[in-house]
Write a protein that holds these residues in place. Structure first.
Motif, mmCIF file in Angstrom:
data_model
loop_
_atom_site.group_PDB
_atom_site.id
_atom_site.type_symbol
_atom_site.label_atom_id
_atom_site.label_comp_id
_atom_site.label_asym_id
_atom_site.label_seq_id
_atom_site.Cartn_x
_atom_site.Cartn_y
_atom_site.Cartn_z
ATOM 1 N N ASP A 81 0.820 -1.210 0.000
ATOM 2 C CA ASP A 81 0.000 0.000 0.000
ATOM 3 C C ASP A 81 0.858 1.267 0.000
ATOM 4 N N LYS A 82 2.016 1.208 0.620
ATOM 5 C CA LYS A 82 2.927 2.352 0.691
ATOM 6 C C LYS A 82 3.845 2.440 -0.526
ATOM 7 N N GLY A 83 3.860 1.391 -1.348
ATOM 8 C CA GLY A 83 4.765 1.386 -2.496
ATOM 9 C C GLY A 83 6.188 1.013 -2.109
ATOM 10 N N TRP A 84 6.318 0.183 -1.083
ATOM 11 C CA TRP A 84 7.633 -0.242 -0.599
ATOM 12 C C TRP A 84 7.879 -1.696 -0.978
ATOM 13 N N TYR A 85 9.138 -2.077 -0.969
ATOM 14 C CA TYR A 85 9.515 -3.474 -1.166
ATOM 15 C C TYR A 85 10.851 -3.742 -0.473
ATOM 16 N N PRO A 86 11.030 -4.972 0.021
ATOM 17 C CA PRO A 86 12.283 -5.305 0.710
ATOM 18 C C PRO A 86 13.327 -5.837 -0.274
ATOM 19 N N VAL A 87 14.593 -5.574 0.031
ATOM 20 C CA VAL A 87 15.699 -6.158 -0.719
ATOM 21 C C VAL A 87 16.705 -6.726 0.276
ATOM 22 N N VAL A 88 17.356 -7.800 -0.126
ATOM 23 C CA VAL A 88 18.410 -8.374 0.698
ATOM 24 C C VAL A 88 19.694 -7.606 0.403
ATOM 25 N N ALA A 89 20.330 -7.116 1.463
ATOM 26 C CA ALA A 89 21.578 -6.365 1.318
ATOM 27 C C ALA A 89 22.783 -7.231 1.673
ATOM 28 N N GLY A 90 22.569 -8.253 2.464
ATOM 29 C CA GLY A 90 23.655 -9.143 2.854
ATOM 30 C C GLY A 90 23.099 -10.303 3.642
ATOM 31 N N GLN A 91 23.838 -11.399 3.619
ATOM 32 C CA GLN A 91 23.418 -12.561 4.410
ATOM 33 C C GLN A 91 24.613 -13.451 4.678
ATOM 34 N N THR A 92 24.509 -14.158 5.769
ATOM 35 C CA THR A 92 25.517 -15.152 6.107
ATOM 36 C C THR A 92 24.782 -16.403 6.552
ATOM 37 N N ILE A 93 25.265 -17.545 6.125
ATOM 38 C CA ILE A 93 24.608 -18.805 6.461
ATOM 39 C C ILE A 93 25.656 -19.823 6.885
ATOM 40 N N THR A 94 25.301 -20.621 7.877
ATOM 41 C CA THR A 94 26.151 -21.708 8.346
ATOM 42 C C THR A 94 25.392 -23.014 8.165
ATOM 43 N N TYR A 95 26.017 -23.950 7.475
ATOM 44 C CA TYR A 95 25.415 -25.262 7.222
ATOM 45 C C TYR A 95 25.954 -26.235 8.254
ATOM 46 N N LYS A 96 25.053 -26.949 8.937
ATOM 47 C CA LYS A 96 25.475 -27.877 9.986
ATOM 48 C C LYS A 96 25.262 -29.326 9.585
ATOM 49 N N ALA A 135 20.847 -18.910 9.223
ATOM 50 C CA ALA A 135 21.250 -17.746 8.432
ATOM 51 C C ALA A 135 20.788 -16.463 9.112
ATOM 52 N N PHE A 136 21.535 -15.404 8.828
ATOM 53 C CA PHE A 136 21.180 -14.062 9.272
ATOM 54 C C PHE A 136 21.149 -13.189 8.033
ATOM 55 N N VAL A 137 20.049 -12.468 7.868
ATOM 56 C CA VAL A 137 19.817 -11.694 6.655
ATOM 57 C C VAL A 137 19.665 -10.221 7.019
ATOM 58 N N ARG A 138 20.356 -9.378 6.265
ATOM 59 C CA ARG A 138 20.254 -7.932 6.435
ATOM 60 C C ARG A 138 19.427 -7.405 5.271
ATOM 61 N N THR A 139 18.377 -6.662 5.588
ATOM 62 C CA THR A 139 17.472 -6.157 4.557
ATOM 63 C C THR A 139 17.375 -4.636 4.613
ATOM 64 N N ARG A 140 16.888 -4.132 3.522
ATOM 65 C CA ARG A 140 16.606 -2.699 3.408
ATOM 66 C C ARG A 140 15.260 -2.581 2.712
ATOM 67 N N PHE A 141 14.509 -1.569 3.044
ATOM 68 C CA PHE A 141 13.218 -1.351 2.400
ATOM 69 C C PHE A 141 13.340 -0.138 1.475
ATOM 70 N N LEU A 142 12.922 -0.342 0.238
ATOM 71 C CA LEU A 142 13.022 0.697 -0.773
ATOM 72 C C LEU A 142 11.636 1.145 -1.217
ATOM 73 N N LYS A 143 11.585 2.339 -1.788
ATOM 74 C CA LYS A 143 10.337 2.893 -2.315
ATOM 75 C C LYS A 143 10.321 2.689 -3.819
ATOM 76 N N ARG A 144 9.181 2.315 -4.353
ATOM 77 C CA ARG A 144 9.054 2.176 -5.807
ATOM 78 C C ARG A 144 9.300 3.517 -6.497
ATOM 79 N N SER A 145 9.025 4.601 -5.794
ATOM 80 C CA SER A 145 9.240 5.935 -6.350
ATOM 81 C C SER A 145 10.711 6.354 -6.294
ATOM 82 N N GLY A 146 11.532 5.547 -5.620
ATOM 83 C CA GLY A 146 12.959 5.836 -5.504
ATOM 84 C C GLY A 146 13.366 6.123 -4.077
#
Length: 185
Positions: A81-96, A135-146
């Protein structure tokens, strides 16, 4: 016609997203600060040449887990509704342990918290109480308008940020250490 030309990985993602969407009503609502538990099964298109789930498939499944949390908590529709979307900026994962063909597992996804710039999520692959990968994920939220969504606006739409949650220091330090020179601040 475009779907027919997509690779196995993309078809796998779309199939899993369709299943997620079909199951949403039965699974019920949760809060954004709850842990979303999303069930999966290792299928043949998930396998690498060694016969266990390939590393890249974990990342695809993590996308589905984050979408599950956002949709079931209602945050997804608020973002749209706000015109936002998430993007992954970084992640680290450990396989056990390796996930094997046809093995059932669940992905547990929870938001750790936010700082002034990033959102942090923990995602854990489990069979019963046994952790197979984390895993640990770092996200950022962006606007479709920029541009990026401001911290205060994100907090308002999220209904506030819990005061009892803190992003672990090691994760904040990892974020700082992995900053690419010349990237936006």
């Amino acid at each position: 016609m475009r779907l027919l030309r997509l690779g196995g990985g993309q078809m796998n993602l779309y199939f899993r997203l369709l299943l997620l969407w079909l199951r949403l009503r039965r699974r019920g609502a949760i809060g954004l600060w709850d842990t979303a538990v999303t069930p999966f099964r290792v299928v043949p298109t998930d396998l690498d040449p060694f016969g266990h789930m390939t590393n890249s498939r974990y990342l695809t499944i993590m996308d589905v887990g984050r979408i599950d949390l956002m949709m079931r908590s209602g945050f997804w529709s608020k973002m749209k509704d706000k015109g936002w979307y998430p993007v992954v900026a970084g992640q680290t994962i450990t396989y056990k342990k390796s996930l094997q063909p046809w093995q059932r597992f669940e992905l547990r996804t929870r938001v750790l918290g936010f700082d002034e710039r990033w959102g942090y999520t923990e995602q854990t692959f489990c069979v019963g109480d046994v952790v197979y990968a984390q895993a640990f994920v770092r996200t950022r939220f962006l606007k479709r308008s920029g541009g990026s969504v401001e911290h205060d606006a994100l907090e308002k739409v999220a209904g506030g940020f819990p005061v009892d949650r803190e992003v672990p220091n090691w994760l904040v330090e990892l974020t700082a250490a992995t900053r690419i020179e010349g990237s936006a601040k």
